[in-house]
Design a protein around this motif. Structure first.
Motif, PDB file in Angstrom:
ATOM      1  N   UNK A 176      19.938  37.553  29.392  1.00 47.38           N
ATOM      2  CA  UNK A 176      20.785  37.275  28.537  1.00 47.38           C
ATOM      3  C   UNK A 176      22.333  37.194  28.800  1.00 47.38           C
ATOM      4  N   UNK A 177      22.651  37.296  29.348  1.00 47.08           N
ATOM      5  CA  UNK A 177      23.890  37.864  30.181  1.00 47.08           C
ATOM      6  C   UNK A 177      24.447  36.206  30.816  1.00 47.08           C
ATOM      7  N   UNK A 178      23.738  35.456  31.562  1.00 52.28           N
ATOM      8  CA  UNK A 178      23.743  34.259  32.046  1.00 52.28           C
ATOM      9  C   UNK A 178      23.956  33.390  30.345  1.00 52.28           C
ATOM     10  N   UNK A 179      22.459  33.474  29.985  1.00 50.43           N
ATOM     11  CA  UNK A 179      22.679  32.786  28.399  1.00 50.43           C
ATOM     12  C   UNK A 179      23.791  32.849  27.399  1.00 50.43           C
ATOM     13  N   UNK A 180      24.933  33.530  27.533  1.00 51.45           N
ATOM     14  CA  UNK A 180      25.339  33.841  26.759  1.00 51.45           C
ATOM     15  C   UNK A 180      27.132  33.417  27.753  1.00 51.45           C
ATOM     16  N   UNK A 181      27.215  33.411  29.283  1.00 51.67           N
ATOM     17  CA  UNK A 181      28.213  32.898  29.412  1.00 51.67           C
ATOM     18  C   UNK A 181      27.874  31.173  29.877  1.00 51.67           C
ATOM     19  N   UNK A 182      26.612  30.495  29.560  1.00 50.02           N
ATOM     20  CA  UNK A 182      26.742  29.465  29.858  1.00 50.02           C
ATOM     21  C   UNK A 182      26.608  28.686  28.565  1.00 50.02           C
ATOM     22  N   UNK A 183      26.885  28.875  27.585  1.00 48.97           N
ATOM     23  CA  UNK A 183      27.395  28.768  26.795  1.00 48.97           C
ATOM     24  C   UNK A 183      28.476  27.025  26.279  1.00 48.97           C
ATOM     25  N   UNK A 184      28.012  26.661  25.768  1.00 49.68           N
ATOM     26  CA  UNK A 184      29.001  25.197  25.716  1.00 49.68           C
ATOM     27  C   UNK A 184      29.394  25.234  24.517  1.00 49.68           C
ATOM     28  N   UNK A 185      27.501  25.265  23.378  1.00 45.70           N
ATOM     29  CA  UNK A 185      27.880  24.389  21.631  1.00 45.70           C
ATOM     30  C   UNK A 185      28.756  25.538  21.406  1.00 45.70           C
ATOM     31  N   UNK A 186      28.596  27.356  21.371  1.00 44.93           N
ATOM     32  CA  UNK A 186      28.808  28.287  20.613  1.00 44.93           C
ATOM     33  C   UNK A 186      29.984  29.154  21.148  1.00 44.93           C
ATOM     34  N   UNK A 187      30.856  29.666  21.057  1.00 41.00           N
ATOM     35  CA  UNK A 187      32.386  30.490  21.147  1.00 41.00           C
ATOM     36  C   UNK A 187      31.714  31.595  21.160  1.00 41.00           C
ATOM     37  N   UNK A 188      31.862  32.660  22.021  1.00 42.92           N
ATOM     38  CA  UNK A 188      31.508  34.246  22.152  1.00 42.92           C
ATOM     39  C   UNK A 188      33.131  34.400  21.948  1.00 42.92           C
ATOM     40  N   UNK A 189      31.938  35.320  20.827  1.00 49.33           N
ATOM     41  CA  UNK A 189      33.333  36.793  20.128  1.00 49.33           C
ATOM     42  C   UNK A 189      32.633  37.881  20.363  1.00 49.33           C
ATOM     43  N   UNK A 190      33.667  38.725  21.766  1.00 48.68           N
ATOM     44  CA  UNK A 190      33.260  40.395  22.047  1.00 48.68           C
ATOM     45  C   UNK A 190      34.098  40.533  20.716  1.00 48.68           C
ATOM     46  N   UNK A 191      33.799  41.586  19.950  1.00 46.19           N
ATOM     47  CA  UNK A 191      34.234  41.856  18.725  1.00 46.19           C
ATOM     48  C   UNK A 191      34.642  43.326  19.471  1.00 46.19           C
ATOM     49  N   UNK A 192      35.684  44.344  19.592  1.00 42.67           N
ATOM     50  CA  UNK A 192      35.836  44.982  20.057  1.00 42.67           C
ATOM     51  C   UNK A 192      36.591  46.510  19.880  1.00 42.67           C
ATOM     52  N   UNK A 193      36.698  47.484  19.577  1.00 38.58           N
ATOM     53  CA  UNK A 193      37.672  48.660  19.174  1.00 38.58           C
ATOM     54  C   UNK A 193      37.174  50.014  19.827  1.00 38.58           C
ATOM     55  N   UNK A 194      38.148  51.101  19.545  1.00 41.02           N
ATOM     56  CA  UNK A 194      38.288  51.995  20.816  1.00 41.02           C
ATOM     57  C   UNK A 194      37.319  52.674  20.899  1.00 41.02           C
ATOM     58  N   UNK A 195      36.796  53.469  21.475  1.00 43.26           N
ATOM     59  CA  UNK A 195      35.205  54.062  21.998  1.00 43.26           C
ATOM     60  C   UNK A 195      34.907  55.164  20.618  1.00 43.26           C
ATOM     61  N   UNK A 196      36.241  55.887  20.542  1.00 42.90           N
ATOM     62  CA  UNK A 196      36.718  56.979  19.499  1.00 42.90           C
ATOM     63  C   UNK A 196      36.544  56.583  18.138  1.00 42.90           C
ATOM     64  N   UNK A 197      36.584  55.408  16.973  1.00 39.56           N
ATOM     65  CA  UNK A 197      36.103  54.285  16.636  1.00 39.56           C
ATOM     66  C   UNK A 197      34.650  54.322  15.971  1.00 39.56           C
ATOM     67  N   UNK A 198      33.820  53.627  17.269  1.00 38.62           N
ATOM     68  CA  UNK A 198      33.098  53.200  17.400  1.00 38.62           C
ATOM     69  C   UNK A 198      32.068  54.174  16.854  1.00 38.62           C
ATOM     70  N   UNK A 199      32.102  55.509  17.989  1.00 35.92           N
ATOM     71  CA  UNK A 199      31.849  56.430  17.888  1.00 35.92           C
ATOM     72  C   UNK A 199      30.940  57.437  15.897  1.00 35.92           C
TER      73      UNK A 199
END
Length: 166
Positions: free
Chosen positions: A87-110
């Motif tokens: 899955x990671x390789x598939x995401x890394x190899x994307x040419x047609x779709x940008x991959x966005x990492x939606x991030x927040x601090x752990x405390x917020x996510x938890x």
């Protein structure tokens, strides 16, 4: 557009908002797994463990990426998608779709995920969930084209993503 991030980062919510705003198809990989295998994610984890689930997740992810290779779609993944090498390789190899990492601090996510029984890996003590979060950080960064902070309001998140799409 492909959205990745830890549990509670807002992948499903942001995908729906992007889909509505742009009038494009939204694909939730967790939902697609449930529909494809006609069972719940919790059941797959119980019967096949995390390794079995990750194989199924990869098959569904790859199917939807391949099927929509030239389409303007938004795909939201599960929080652990980056932990399975294919899955990671598939995401890394994307040419047609940008991959966005939606991030927040752990405390917020938890705070967003604690007590959510539909998330098998969230139903552990906080230290174990935090360890999962820390272990995945590098993988999210490696897979992502862009990092988006999801502590802001949804319209601001959408605006930030769209500035990279145009």
């Amino acid at each position: 557009m492909i959205l990745i991030g830890f549990m509670g980062s807002g992948k499903t919510t942001i995908a729906k908002a992007l889909s509505d705003k742009l009038s494009i198809k939204s694909i939730d990989i967790d939902e697609a797994i449930i529909n494809t295998y006609e069972t719940t994610i919790s059941s797959i984890f119980a019967e096949e463990g995390e390794a079995g689930f990750r194989k199924k997740e990869y098959a569904v992810l790859k199917q939807h990426i391949d099927k929509n290779i030239n389409d303007n779609v938004v795909i939201s993944t599960g929080g652990g998608v980056v932990t399975y090498e294919n899955s990671l390789k598939s995401l890394r190899s994307q040419k047609n779709h940008n991959v966005y990492y939606l991030d927040a601090p752990f405390e917020v996510l938890y705070e967003r995920i604690k007590g959510d029984t539909s998330r098998p890996l969230a139903n552990q003590d906080e230290d174990k969930v935090k360890a999962l979060f820390k272990n995945r950080q590098t993988l999210y960064h490696d897979a992502a084209d862009y990092i988006i902070n999801t502590e802001q309001e949804i319209p601001e998140i959408i605006k930030e993503i769209l500035k990279y799409e145009n």
